[in-house]
Motif scaffolding. Structure first.
Motif, PDB file in Angstrom:
ATOM      1  N   ALA A   1       0.809  -1.280   0.118  1.00 54.90           N
ATOM      2  CA  ALA A   1      -0.118   0.026  -0.115  1.00 54.90           C
ATOM      3  C   ALA A   1       0.981   1.197   0.071  1.00 54.90           C
ATOM      4  O   ALA A   1       0.547   2.271  -0.666  1.00 54.90           O
ATOM      5  N   LEU A   2       2.038   1.176   0.767  1.00 51.13           N
ATOM      6  CA  LEU A   2       3.054   2.402   0.738  1.00 51.13           C
ATOM      7  C   LEU A   2       3.474   2.515  -0.682  1.00 51.13           C
ATOM      8  O   LEU A   2       3.705   3.908  -1.063  1.00 51.13           O
ATOM      9  N   LEU A   3       3.481   1.589  -1.605  1.00 51.82           N
ATOM     10  CA  LEU A   3       4.127   2.058  -2.995  1.00 51.82           C
ATOM     11  C   LEU A   3       2.963   2.215  -3.992  1.00 51.82           C
ATOM     12  O   LEU A   3       3.310   2.611  -5.122  1.00 51.82           O
ATOM     13  N   ALA A   4       1.723   2.168  -3.695  1.00 45.33           N
ATOM     14  CA  ALA A   4       0.804   2.352  -4.451  1.00 45.33           C
ATOM     15  C   ALA A   4       0.631   3.711  -4.951  1.00 45.33           C
ATOM     16  O   ALA A   4       0.803   4.790  -4.134  1.00 45.33           O
ATOM     17  N   ALA A   5       0.265   3.956  -6.326  1.00 44.57           N
ATOM     18  CA  ALA A   5       0.272   5.216  -6.692  1.00 44.57           C
ATOM     19  C   ALA A   5      -1.232   5.724  -6.404  1.00 44.57           C
ATOM     20  O   ALA A   5      -2.173   5.196  -6.265  1.00 44.57           O
ATOM     21  N   ASP A   6      -0.916   7.192  -5.957  1.00 44.28           N
ATOM     22  CA  ASP A   6      -2.307   8.150  -5.946  1.00 44.28           C
ATOM     23  C   ASP A   6      -2.804   8.617  -7.198  1.00 44.28           C
ATOM     24  O   ASP A   6      -2.043   9.476  -7.782  1.00 44.28           O
ATOM     25  N   PRO A   7      -3.856   7.867  -7.693  1.00 41.40           N
ATOM     26  CA  PRO A   7      -3.821   8.390  -9.164  1.00 41.40           C
ATOM     27  C   PRO A   7      -4.469   9.743  -9.327  1.00 41.40           C
ATOM     28  O   PRO A   7      -4.360  10.268 -10.422  1.00 41.40           O
ATOM     29  N   SER A   8      -4.838  10.666  -8.342  1.00 40.38           N
ATOM     30  CA  SER A   8      -5.166  11.907  -8.370  1.00 40.38           C
ATOM     31  C   SER A   8      -4.029  12.931  -8.522  1.00 40.38           C
ATOM     32  O   SER A   8      -3.916  13.901  -8.913  1.00 40.38           O
ATOM     33  N   SER A   9      -2.641  12.346  -8.146  1.00 44.15           N
ATOM     34  CA  SER A   9      -1.356  13.202  -8.309  1.00 44.15           C
ATOM     35  C   SER A   9      -0.931  13.228  -9.756  1.00 44.15           C
ATOM     36  O   SER A   9      -0.229  14.221 -10.106  1.00 44.15           O
TER      37      SER A   9
ATOM     38  N   ALA B   1       8.640   8.414 -26.423  1.00 43.80           N
ATOM     39  CA  ALA B   1       7.871   7.281 -25.886  1.00 43.80           C
ATOM     40  C   ALA B   1       6.614   7.885 -25.220  1.00 43.80           C
ATOM     41  O   ALA B   1       6.492   8.879 -24.670  1.00 43.80           O
ATOM     42  N   TYR B   2       5.338   7.482 -25.946  1.00 42.67           N
ATOM     43  CA  TYR B   2       4.108   7.902 -25.332  1.00 42.67           C
ATOM     44  C   TYR B   2       3.720   7.014 -24.233  1.00 42.67           C
ATOM     45  O   TYR B   2       3.563   5.703 -24.864  1.00 42.67           O
ATOM     46  N   LEU B   3       3.629   7.160 -23.178  1.00 42.40           N
ATOM     47  CA  LEU B   3       3.136   6.265 -22.117  1.00 42.40           C
ATOM     48  C   LEU B   3       1.650   6.491 -21.348  1.00 42.40           C
ATOM     49  O   LEU B   3       1.393   7.783 -20.662  1.00 42.40           O
ATOM     50  N   TRP B   4       0.956   5.355 -21.345  1.00 40.03           N
ATOM     51  CA  TRP B   4      -0.477   5.473 -20.810  1.00 40.03           C
ATOM     52  C   TRP B   4      -0.272   4.684 -19.496  1.00 40.03           C
ATOM     53  O   TRP B   4       0.221   3.692 -19.145  1.00 40.03           O
ATOM     54  N   ASP B   5      -1.372   5.294 -18.364  1.00 40.73           N
ATOM     55  CA  ASP B   5      -1.358   4.376 -17.101  1.00 40.73           C
ATOM     56  C   ASP B   5      -2.022   3.199 -17.855  1.00 40.73           C
ATOM     57  O   ASP B   5      -2.681   2.986 -18.560  1.00 40.73           O
ATOM     58  N   VAL B   6      -1.949   2.055 -16.815  1.00 43.28           N
ATOM     59  CA  VAL B   6      -2.630   1.042 -17.067  1.00 43.28           C
ATOM     60  C   VAL B   6      -4.037   0.674 -16.623  1.00 43.28           C
ATOM     61  O   VAL B   6      -4.518  -0.526 -16.315  1.00 43.28           O
ATOM     62  N   ALA B   7      -4.494   1.821 -15.929  1.00 42.61           N
ATOM     63  CA  ALA B   7      -5.888   1.688 -15.357  1.00 42.61           C
ATOM     64  C   ALA B   7      -6.807   1.319 -16.456  1.00 42.61           C
ATOM     65  O   ALA B   7      -6.623   1.852 -17.580  1.00 42.61           O
ATOM     66  N   PRO B   8      -8.251   1.295 -16.099  1.00 43.93           N
ATOM     67  CA  PRO B   8      -9.153   1.073 -17.256  1.00 43.93           C
ATOM     68  C   PRO B   8      -9.375   2.153 -18.068  1.00 43.93           C
ATOM     69  O   PRO B   8      -9.521   1.877 -19.353  1.00 43.93           O
ATOM     70  N   LYS B   9      -9.156   3.383 -17.833  1.00 44.90           N
ATOM     71  CA  LYS B   9      -9.207   4.542 -18.649  1.00 44.90           C
ATOM     72  C   LYS B   9      -7.940   4.654 -19.609  1.00 44.90           C
ATOM     73  O   LYS B   9      -8.332   5.147 -20.837  1.00 44.90           O
ATOM     74  N   ARG B  10      -6.908   4.097 -19.649  1.00 41.96           N
ATOM     75  CA  ARG B  10      -5.819   4.309 -20.239  1.00 41.96           C
ATOM     76  C   ARG B  10      -5.548   5.735 -20.684  1.00 41.96           C
ATOM     77  O   ARG B  10      -5.660   6.220 -21.686  1.00 41.96           O
ATOM     78  N   THR B  11      -5.035   6.556 -19.854  1.00 43.62           N
ATOM     79  CA  THR B  11      -4.836   7.914 -20.075  1.00 43.62           C
ATOM     80  C   THR B  11      -3.549   8.227 -20.161  1.00 43.62           C
ATOM     81  O   THR B  11      -2.530   7.654 -19.592  1.00 43.62           O
TER      82      THR B  11
ATOM     83  N   ASP C   1       5.088  11.053  -0.283  1.00 43.20           N
ATOM     84  CA  ASP C   1       5.120   9.817  -0.626  1.00 43.20           C
ATOM     85  C   ASP C   1       5.824   9.567  -2.102  1.00 43.20           C
ATOM     86  O   ASP C   1       5.299  10.398  -2.894  1.00 43.20           O
ATOM     87  N   THR C   2       6.769   8.342  -2.216  1.00 42.30           N
ATOM     88  CA  THR C   2       6.929   8.027  -3.638  1.00 42.30           C
ATOM     89  C   THR C   2       5.633   7.587  -4.473  1.00 42.30           C
ATOM     90  O   THR C   2       4.881   6.688  -3.998  1.00 42.30           O
ATOM     91  N   LEU C   3       5.578   8.123  -5.534  1.00 42.97           N
ATOM     92  CA  LEU C   3       4.608   7.434  -6.562  1.00 42.97           C
ATOM     93  C   LEU C   3       5.032   6.638  -7.409  1.00 42.97           C
ATOM     94  O   LEU C   3       6.235   6.913  -8.160  1.00 42.97           O
ATOM     95  N   VAL C   4       4.518   5.430  -7.546  1.00 43.70           N
ATOM     96  CA  VAL C   4       4.760   4.210  -8.401  1.00 43.70           C
ATOM     97  C   VAL C   4       3.854   3.900  -9.437  1.00 43.70           C
ATOM     98  O   VAL C   4       2.532   3.745  -8.818  1.00 43.70           O
ATOM     99  N   THR C   5       3.777   4.266 -10.647  1.00 42.80           N
ATOM    100  CA  THR C   5       2.916   3.958 -11.556  1.00 42.80           C
ATOM    101  C   THR C   5       3.185   2.850 -12.614  1.00 42.80           C
ATOM    102  O   THR C   5       4.235   3.093 -13.368  1.00 42.80           O
ATOM    103  N   PRO C   6       2.615   1.693 -12.879  1.00 38.51           N
ATOM    104  CA  PRO C   6       2.845   0.989 -14.090  1.00 38.51           C
ATOM    105  C   PRO C   6       2.452   1.738 -15.050  1.00 38.51           C
ATOM    106  O   PRO C   6       1.194   2.397 -15.342  1.00 38.51           O
ATOM    107  N   VAL C   7       3.109   1.729 -16.118  1.00 38.31           N
ATOM    108  CA  VAL C   7       2.501   2.383 -17.666  1.00 38.31           C
ATOM    109  C   VAL C   7       2.858   1.418 -18.720  1.00 38.31           C
ATOM    110  O   VAL C   7       3.726   0.460 -18.509  1.00 38.31           O
ATOM    111  N   ALA C   8       2.230   1.666 -19.999  1.00 39.34           N
ATOM    112  CA  ALA C   8       2.741   1.194 -20.974  1.00 39.34           C
ATOM    113  C   ALA C   8       2.634   2.106 -22.296  1.00 39.34           C
ATOM    114  O   ALA C   8       1.825   3.060 -21.962  1.00 39.34           O
ATOM    115  N   GLY C   9       2.829   1.634 -23.467  1.00 38.38           N
ATOM    116  CA  GLY C   9       2.809   2.809 -24.469  1.00 38.38           C
ATOM    117  C   GLY C   9       3.521   2.190 -25.698  1.00 38.38           C
ATOM    118  O   GLY C   9       3.637   1.056 -26.279  1.00 38.38           O
TER     119      GLY C   9
END
Length: 134
Positions: free
Chosen positions: A7-15, A31-41, A121-129
């Motif tokens: 939980a400490l490593l989880a990203a806060d999607p609002s940041s 490199a164009y990178l989208w988050d891997v959440a359902p919206k793919r932003t 907090d450190t923000l860690v986000t999985p991305v793909a692109g």
């Protein structure tokens, strides 16, 4: 205890916010990178020349420049690149794959974007692109 650590490593999607539409550079690759959440932003864009990373933190656009790199992923990008600007350090760790059906670019099937800021907090986000070259 393990759940607490994760939980400490989880990203806060609002940041980390959307960066909007980005143009292909006139020269070099991006490199164009989208988050891997359902919206793919679209949350980040890294350019090889100049070596910088664009993102949006807490509603404000940020550009940080390459401070160091390790390994080679291809298309002017390293496997792990550290970007710095102001009090922000961002580390992009990505894999790059070429495909026969893509010309002038490649896919980024998996990557991690880590953002460090003092006192936060450190923000860690999985991305793909995808990588495109001008």
């Amino acid at each position: 205890m393990i759940l607490l650590s994760l939980a400490l490593l989880a990203a806060d999607p609002s940041s980390l916010g959307p960066i909007g539409r980005q143009m292909l550079p006139a020269k070099g690759c991006a490199a164009y990178l989208w988050d891997v959440a359902p919206k793919r932003t679209l949350v980040a864009m890294a350019t090889a020349d100049p070596a910088q990373l664009r993102l949006q933190l807490d509603g404000r656009p940020i550009v940080v420049v390459r401070g160091g790199q390790q390994g080679s992923a291809g298309f002017g990008f390293a496997g792990v690149t550290e970007y710095r600007g102001g009090d922000i350090t961002a580390v992009l760790d990505m894999a790059v794959q070429t495909r026969p059906d893509l010309t002038g670019g490649a896919v980024v099937p998996a990557a991690t974007l880590r953002i460090d800021q003092p006192g936060r907090d450190t923000l860690v986000t999985p991305v793909a692109g995808i990588i495109g070259c001008g």
